[in-house]
Design an enzyme around this catalytic site. Sequence first.
Site, PDB file in Angstrom:
ATOM      1  N   SER A  57     -37.476 -10.486  -7.720  1.00 45.04           N
ATOM      2  CA  SER A  57     -37.580 -11.255  -6.480  1.00 45.04           C
ATOM      3  C   SER A  57     -38.473 -10.601  -5.425  1.00 45.04           C
ATOM      4  CB  SER A  57     -36.189 -11.487  -5.882  1.00 45.04           C
ATOM      5  OG  SER A  57     -35.643 -10.291  -5.369  1.00 45.04           O
ATOM      6  N   LYS A  85     -34.460  -7.316   0.229  1.00 43.84           N
ATOM      7  CA  LYS A  85     -35.397  -8.333   0.700  1.00 43.84           C
ATOM      8  C   LYS A  85     -36.196  -7.751   1.870  1.00 43.84           C
ATOM      9  CE  LYS A  85     -33.413 -11.315  -2.086  1.00 43.84           C
ATOM     10  NZ  LYS A  85     -34.051 -11.712  -3.364  1.00 43.84           N
TER      11      LYS A  85
END
Length: 216
Positions: free
Chosen positions: A38, A92
């Site tokens: 991701s 993230k």
Amino acid sequence: MKTLIKFWKNNRSLIIFIALMSVFRSAVADWYEVPTGSMRPTIEVGDRVLTNKMAYDLRLPFTHIPLMKLGDPQAGDIIVFDSKKADNRLIKRVIGVPGDTVSLEHNELIINGKKLNYARLHSNLGSLDKIENLNGHKHSIRVANRASRLAGFDKITIPNNYYLAMGDNRDNSADSRVIGLIPRSEMLGKAERVIVSLDYDNYYLPRTDRLLKALE
């Protein structure tokens, strides 16, 4: 009791070392294995990422209880956090901070009414890498040639103590577009560099080019 006392005497140094190391990893710095793509191309699957747990808060070891505020997450920071909504530990990039108004159109961010600058980097099979200039913080992102449902969202203003975070692999990341804004209380620290990286597709051999690589 005598057995415990004997065990303590024989292993005292090792026990103290393990205890201190556990406290260090809980409150000062730790490393995390990245299991998904991701955050590609910035972070690869198999990276072990060093995280500074004192970047934002001094916390009571083995808890999320803050003892002292040391700083605030900034746009561009790569954060590690325990997400209650995802029921998982995630990594993230911070895109929006409290007070920012953010929207996304065709995989291009608009922050406080200004569209970010993007520069084409190179093409991959089914995707394209770009350089995103996030208020002076330049980093690589990856977008799919066929945009996914994650390629856009309506304008949102971020409230106090919350942050908008996204993966650099924009069409392949369950981030704030899926789990919502990230509470500051869930943050564990700031990811700063790759310690070591193992290539799962090549017999788990280390990727020498990623050894101690700083994260941008």
